[in-house]
Design an enzyme around this catalytic site. Structure first.
Site, mmCIF file in Angstrom:
data_model
loop_
_atom_site.group_PDB
_atom_site.id
_atom_site.type_symbol
_atom_site.label_atom_id
_atom_site.label_comp_id
_atom_site.label_asym_id
_atom_site.label_seq_id
_atom_site.Cartn_x
_atom_site.Cartn_y
_atom_site.Cartn_z
ATOM 1 N N SER A 15 46.504 87.442 11.714
ATOM 2 C CA SER A 15 46.754 86.687 10.481
ATOM 3 C C SER A 15 45.452 86.479 9.712
ATOM 4 O O SER A 15 44.513 85.844 10.214
ATOM 5 C CB SER A 15 47.381 85.334 10.821
ATOM 6 O OG SER A 15 47.425 84.552 9.656
ATOM 7 N N HIS A 38 48.961 90.361 8.966
ATOM 8 C CA HIS A 38 49.875 89.303 8.544
ATOM 9 C C HIS A 38 49.203 88.514 7.429
ATOM 10 O O HIS A 38 48.085 88.000 7.592
ATOM 11 C CB HIS A 38 50.210 88.416 9.743
ATOM 12 C CG HIS A 38 51.239 87.385 9.460
ATOM 13 N ND1 HIS A 38 52.583 87.657 9.415
ATOM 14 C CD2 HIS A 38 51.129 86.051 9.224
ATOM 15 C CE1 HIS A 38 53.250 86.551 9.145
ATOM 16 N NE2 HIS A 38 52.389 85.558 9.019
ATOM 17 N N ASP A 40 49.513 85.421 4.917
ATOM 18 C CA ASP A 40 50.210 84.151 4.703
ATOM 19 C C ASP A 40 50.029 83.633 3.289
ATOM 20 O O ASP A 40 48.944 83.169 2.934
ATOM 21 C CB ASP A 40 49.652 83.095 5.658
ATOM 22 C CG ASP A 40 50.176 83.286 7.060
ATOM 23 O OD1 ASP A 40 51.388 83.436 7.229
ATOM 24 O OD2 ASP A 40 49.343 83.280 7.995
ATOM 25 N N MET A 42 50.733 80.836 0.576
ATOM 26 C CA MET A 42 51.115 79.412 0.517
ATOM 27 C C MET A 42 50.906 78.887 -0.885
ATOM 28 O O MET A 42 49.866 79.163 -1.500
ATOM 29 C CB MET A 42 50.244 78.608 1.481
ATOM 30 C CG MET A 42 50.325 79.100 2.909
ATOM 31 S SD MET A 42 49.247 78.124 3.949
ATOM 32 C CE MET A 42 49.607 78.853 5.542
ATOM 33 N N HIS A 71 54.085 87.174 4.410
ATOM 34 C CA HIS A 71 54.884 85.996 4.769
ATOM 35 C C HIS A 71 54.815 85.010 3.603
ATOM 36 O O HIS A 71 53.774 84.386 3.365
ATOM 37 C CB HIS A 71 54.294 85.401 6.060
ATOM 38 C CG HIS A 71 54.976 84.171 6.549
ATOM 39 N ND1 HIS A 71 54.432 83.370 7.528
ATOM 40 C CD2 HIS A 71 56.161 83.590 6.220
ATOM 41 C CE1 HIS A 71 55.243 82.355 7.765
ATOM 42 N NE2 HIS A 71 56.293 82.452 6.983
ATOM 43 N N MET A 73 55.376 81.740 2.090
ATOM 44 C CA MET A 73 55.662 80.308 2.276
ATOM 45 C C MET A 73 55.555 79.644 0.909
ATOM 46 O O MET A 73 54.606 78.905 0.615
ATOM 47 C CB MET A 73 54.674 79.709 3.278
ATOM 48 C CG MET A 73 54.978 80.143 4.707
ATOM 49 S SD MET A 73 53.623 79.799 5.834
ATOM 50 C CE MET A 73 52.601 81.203 5.492
ATOM 51 N N MET A 142 59.245 80.660 13.274
ATOM 52 C CA MET A 142 57.997 79.884 13.203
ATOM 53 C C MET A 142 57.880 79.046 14.477
ATOM 54 O O MET A 142 58.801 78.302 14.822
ATOM 55 C CB MET A 142 58.004 78.938 11.994
ATOM 56 C CG MET A 142 57.853 79.605 10.638
ATOM 57 S SD MET A 142 56.406 80.662 10.466
ATOM 58 C CE MET A 142 55.062 79.532 10.853
ATOM 59 N N GLY A 147 51.863 76.059 7.415
ATOM 60 C CA GLY A 147 50.901 75.439 6.509
ATOM 61 C C GLY A 147 49.457 75.646 6.934
ATOM 62 O O GLY A 147 48.574 75.730 6.105
ATOM 63 N N GLY A 149 46.607 77.347 10.065
ATOM 64 C CA GLY A 149 46.307 78.081 11.284
ATOM 65 C C GLY A 149 45.805 77.105 12.341
ATOM 66 O O GLY A 149 45.533 75.943 12.048
ATOM 67 N N GLY A 150 45.705 77.572 13.563
ATOM 68 C CA GLY A 150 45.074 76.791 14.624
ATOM 69 C C GLY A 150 45.889 75.655 15.197
ATOM 70 O O GLY A 150 45.340 74.797 15.886
ATOM 71 N N ASP A 180 55.304 83.288 15.101
ATOM 72 C CA ASP A 180 54.128 82.976 14.283
ATOM 73 C C ASP A 180 53.729 81.518 14.490
ATOM 74 O O ASP A 180 54.483 80.603 14.153
ATOM 75 C CB ASP A 180 54.504 83.232 12.806
ATOM 76 C CG ASP A 180 53.344 83.014 11.849
ATOM 77 O OD1 ASP A 180 52.218 82.789 12.311
ATOM 78 O OD2 ASP A 180 53.591 83.076 10.631
ATOM 79 N N GLY A 182 50.307 79.488 16.864
ATOM 80 C CA GLY A 182 49.839 79.087 18.193
ATOM 81 C C GLY A 182 49.965 80.157 19.266
ATOM 82 O O GLY A 182 50.015 79.832 20.453
#
Ligand code: DX5
Ligand code: ZN
Length: 228
Positions: A15, A38, A40, A42, A71, A73, A142, A147, A149-150, A180, A182
């Site tokens: 990602s 990937h 993301d 947002m 992706h 969002m 999900m 919203g 990462g980490g 997607d 963790g």
């Protein structure tokens, strides 16, 4: 269009959100042994964060040999299908929760020449996807609230992935089951055992010094777990 890996029954998707944005091109080259990038997107409405748009997708595309997995969002995904397809997206993944005329959106994604994916948040039941399975190339579960990462993998998603795997197998359609949030060396084997075969990993890959080695390890563990 997204593709399977001919030598592996799983796909690994680093990602971009966890890359170093000041040297994106360089960072992307370190993950070329994976399968899909990937991406993301947002909008600060659908999720409490803003990331990047089609201009960045277009800019990074030449620096990666991998498929571009987008992706979305965002609150109004329909607005962004064409711009991202033009920017070089191979997939367009929309969220079930915000897509009112999802069947129409999926048709549009196909007409744009992209693979069609539908994502659901941790609190959204898998049954909301049942009518779309004949048209989808990918389902994204999900495993964190989107919203950022980490975040930590939500353990109760194990059961949800297992139920989604059964639903896909019973449908008889060939659909990627992507997870997607963790995902790392600590849980990927178990998540694969639950039935996922496409794995997004942000911090799980980019926090490592030796990314090719980490991707190889993630792939090995996922292949060990996945029984598909
Ligand atoms: C979360 C994003 C993820 C994120 C995953 O909203 O959809 O793709 O980058 O990051 P990690 O793997 O660090 O949880
Ligand atoms: Zn994502």
């Amino acid at each position: 269009m997204l593709e399977k890996n001919k030598k592996s029954n799983v796909v690994i998707c680093p990602s971009v959100l966890s890359a170093d944005f000041s040297k994106l091109a360089e960072d992307l080259e370190t993950v070329n042994s994976a399968d899909w990038i990937h991406f993301d997107v947002m909008d600060g409405h659908y999720v409490p964060n803003i990331s990047f748009g089609p201009l960045i997708a277009e800019a990074v595309k030449p620096y990666s040999d991998l498929k571009l997995d987008v992706h979305l969002m965002v609150d109004e995904p329909d607005k962004w299908l064409e711009p991202f397809a033009e920017a070089g997206a191979d997939s367009l993944v929309i969220h079930q929760e915000v897509t009112i005329h999802a069947h129409r959106s999926i048709q549009q994604i196909k007409e744009l020449g992209c693979s069609a994916g539908m994502a659901i948040n941790p609190g959204t039941p898998i049954e909301t996807l049942s009518e779309y399975l004949p048209y989808l190339d990918l389902v994204l579960i999900m495993t964190v609230n989107p919203g950022f990462g980490g975040q930590s993998y939500i353990k109760t998603m194990d059961d949800k992935i297992q139920r989604m795997r059964k639903m896909i197998d019973n449908s008889g359609y060939d659909i990627f089951l992507q997870v997607d949030g963790g995902i790392s060396r600590n849980n990927i084997e178990n998540v694969a055992k639950c039935g996922a075969n496409a794995f997004v990993a942000g911090s799980g890959i980019f926090s490592k010094e030796d990314r090719p080695a980490e991707i190889a390890l993630l792939r090995e563990l996922a292949e060990k777990g996945y029984k598909g």
